[in-house]
Design an enzyme around this catalytic site. Sequence first.
Site, PDB file in Angstrom:
ATOM      1  CB  ALA A 139      24.227 -51.991  -3.154  1.00  0.00           C
ATOM      2  CE  LYS A 198      32.622 -59.995   7.025  1.00  0.00           C
ATOM      3  NZ  LYS A 198      32.281 -59.612   5.787  1.00  0.00           N
ATOM      4  CE1 TYR A 242      33.817 -57.890  12.043  1.00  0.00           C
ATOM      5  CE2 TYR A 242      34.200 -60.781  11.526  1.00  0.00           C
ATOM      6  CZ  TYR A 242      33.671 -59.294  11.002  1.00  0.00           C
ATOM      7  OH  TYR A 242      33.850 -58.624   9.988  1.00  0.00           O
ATOM      8  CB  SER A 295      30.960 -43.756  -0.410  1.00  0.00           C
ATOM      9  OG  SER A 295      30.619 -44.767   0.206  1.00  0.00           O
TER      10      SER A 295
HETATM   11  P1  NAD Z   1      32.340 -48.907   5.265  1.00  0.00           P
HETATM   12  O1  NAD Z   1      31.517 -48.761   6.180  1.00  0.00           O
HETATM   13  O2  NAD Z   1      33.989 -47.817   5.303  1.00  0.00           O
HETATM   14  O3  NAD Z   1      31.844 -48.767   3.709  1.00  0.00           O
HETATM   15  C1  NAD Z   1      30.718 -49.430   4.046  1.00  0.00           C
HETATM   16  C2  NAD Z   1      30.246 -49.004   2.337  1.00  0.00           C
HETATM   17  O4  NAD Z   1      29.056 -50.001   1.998  1.00  0.00           O
HETATM   18  C3  NAD Z   1      29.873 -47.765   1.791  1.00  0.00           C
HETATM   19  O5  NAD Z   1      30.391 -47.237   0.650  1.00  0.00           O
HETATM   20  C4  NAD Z   1      28.150 -47.603   2.145  1.00  0.00           C
HETATM   21  O6  NAD Z   1      27.827 -46.088   1.298  1.00  0.00           O
HETATM   22  C5  NAD Z   1      28.439 -48.931   1.407  1.00  0.00           C
HETATM   23  N1  NAD Z   1      26.543 -49.203   1.658  1.00  0.00           N
HETATM   24  C6  NAD Z   1      26.374 -49.605   3.180  1.00  0.00           C
HETATM   25  N2  NAD Z   1      25.069 -50.365   2.665  1.00  0.00           N
HETATM   26  C7  NAD Z   1      24.632 -49.822   1.290  1.00  0.00           C
HETATM   27  C8  NAD Z   1      23.344 -50.520   0.387  1.00  0.00           C
HETATM   28  N3  NAD Z   1      22.349 -50.851   0.898  1.00  0.00           N
HETATM   29  N4  NAD Z   1      23.498 -49.475  -0.715  1.00  0.00           N
HETATM   30  C9  NAD Z   1      24.853 -49.421  -1.556  1.00  0.00           C
HETATM   31  N5  NAD Z   1      25.597 -49.251  -0.753  1.00  0.00           N
HETATM   32  C10 NAD Z   1      25.980 -49.176   0.731  1.00  0.00           C
HETATM   33  O7  NAD Z   1      33.360 -50.195   5.787  1.00  0.00           O
HETATM   34  P2  NAD Z   1      34.589 -50.812   5.744  1.00  0.00           P
HETATM   35  O8  NAD Z   1      34.462 -50.838   7.157  1.00  0.00           O
HETATM   36  O9  NAD Z   1      35.239 -50.283   4.723  1.00  0.00           O
HETATM   37  O10 NAD Z   1      34.084 -52.890   5.067  1.00  0.00           O
HETATM   38  C11 NAD Z   1      34.052 -53.048   3.830  1.00  0.00           C
HETATM   39  C12 NAD Z   1      34.514 -54.245   4.045  1.00  0.00           C
HETATM   40  O11 NAD Z   1      35.679 -54.971   4.567  1.00  0.00           O
HETATM   41  C13 NAD Z   1      33.326 -55.147   4.800  1.00  0.00           C
HETATM   42  O12 NAD Z   1      33.025 -56.795   4.266  1.00  0.00           O
HETATM   43  C14 NAD Z   1      34.173 -55.555   6.660  1.00  0.00           C
HETATM   44  O13 NAD Z   1      33.350 -56.783   6.697  1.00  0.00           O
HETATM   45  C15 NAD Z   1      34.940 -56.188   5.574  1.00  0.00           C
HETATM   46  N6  NAD Z   1      36.223 -55.659   6.443  1.00  0.00           N
HETATM   47  C16 NAD Z   1      36.462 -54.427   7.612  1.00  0.00           C
HETATM   48  C17 NAD Z   1      38.158 -54.723   8.200  1.00  0.00           C
HETATM   49  C18 NAD Z   1      37.337 -53.188   8.875  1.00  0.00           C
HETATM   50  O14 NAD Z   1      38.624 -53.526   9.688  1.00  0.00           O
HETATM   51  N7  NAD Z   1      37.014 -51.940   8.799  1.00  0.00           N
HETATM   52  C19 NAD Z   1      38.415 -55.769   7.878  1.00  0.00           C
HETATM   53  C20 NAD Z   1      38.086 -56.801   7.319  1.00  0.00           C
HETATM   54  C21 NAD Z   1      37.292 -56.978   6.249  1.00  0.00           C
END
Ligand code: NAD
Length: 396
Positions: A112, A244, A235, A50
């Site tokens: 989830a 991670k 981090y 989402s």
């Molecule tokens: P985000 O907060 O934008 O999205 C998180 C998603 O997880 C949402 O769709 C939310 O609804 C869902 N979610 C959370 N709890 C849930 C649950 N219990 N059941 C179902 N859905 C659930 O996060 P993001 O920053 O896009 O992170 C996604 C991944 O990318 C993570 O593993 C993060 O570590 C990784 N990441 C992020 C970055 C960054 O800079 N944002 C960089 C590298 C990697």
Amino acid sequence: MIIEPRIRGFICITAHPAGCAQHVHDQVAAVRAKGPIADFPKRVLVLGCSGGYGLSSRVVAAFGGGAATVGVSFEREPAENRTASAGWYNNRAFEHEAAAASLPAVTLDGDAFSAEMKARTVEAIRETLGGQVDLVVYSLAAPTRTDPTGRTWRSAIKPIGDPVTVKTLNTDKGEVFETTLQPATDEEIEGTVKVMGGEDWELWIEALKAAGVLAPGFRTVSYTYIGSELTWPIYWKATLGKAKEDLDRAARAIRAKYGDEAARVVTLKAVVTQASSAIPVVPLYGVVLFKVMQEQDLHEDILEHIDRLFRSRFTRQPNDLDEAGRIRLDDWELSAPVQTEVLRRWPLISTETLPEFADLALFRSDFLKIFGFGLAGVDYAADVDPRVVPDLSGAA
Ligand code: NAD
């Protein structure tokens, strides 16, 4: 109602339905402009669909790869006088866009981490994807997880070992200041690994396998962040980094069971999302990084970054992997010219020098966009029903 942003700390508690629809529509248009992606998996499950990287993954899979998608996320519904969470609007907007393009898409809302959601997803794969899934994208970012034994774990964003004093940014006020973070307890480290590590990823793959819905030759990816030495104390060398590392372990375990191509951790760049905004240091590092990468013509937004993953790095040569077997999409962020310049600026950064060395305006605009604010083409003065997401699929 007239919907305006109401920011509380790291979160905006309102979201704009037309703005979120526009944001999704803009991402769809950006992928389409790049043309179709050849040989992309056609049945895709996105966990955490989402917002952030999960939403972009779903958009690229569907509108670049031509995939039918099942998405899972945990979002808040709207009421007559209360807006939904942004992700709820994004999901509806995605469904409108997919329907208009005749791409099957179903979105499930709930936890989830639960066995119930895994079972519901299996049903959705049978109904919407014809019974099999070729690609599973694991992009959850959550503060807590209740595991199959019923125990609830909480993640912590803390250093390990000694207290750490770091420079950080109040993005609201534009103030740079130092803060000292106390180290995590062993229990907090364990909790973070339980929530953000690889255990649930493995449980998903096992559940899909047991239900017979994994296609032969299926692939799964999970997203990680390593970043620069500036963010390591909070981090990569901290609680989140431990979690991670556990993703890397889970990827090896899935590969051992399902073959060398089955599972990859993908290292992504720092971007502004709901999850990343809450991590100390990361917003300050981000605003400096964004400015440097723009100056060096290497800046990508979240959609461009995931588009590059699936368009050019997903079908890879063996030598694309790092020593831990990860796909490295943070190659531009960590390139020597970018990091040398970010490191040069870091000691010079203060509240006063921020405009010279960093791009706070871009951070703020990206942050507001997450919640559907500040998008061109949206009439924010209009009286809107917070329960209705406009269908922009036919718009230019
Ligand atoms: P985000 O907060 O934008 O999205 C998180 C998603 O997880 C949402 O769709 C939310 O609804 C869902 N979610 C959370 N709890 C849930 C649950 N219990 N059941 C179902 N859905 C659930 O996060 P993001 O920053 O896009 O992170 C996604 C991944 O990318 C993570 O593993 C993060 O570590 C990784 N990441 C992020 C970055 C960054 O800079 N944002 C960089 C590298 C990697």
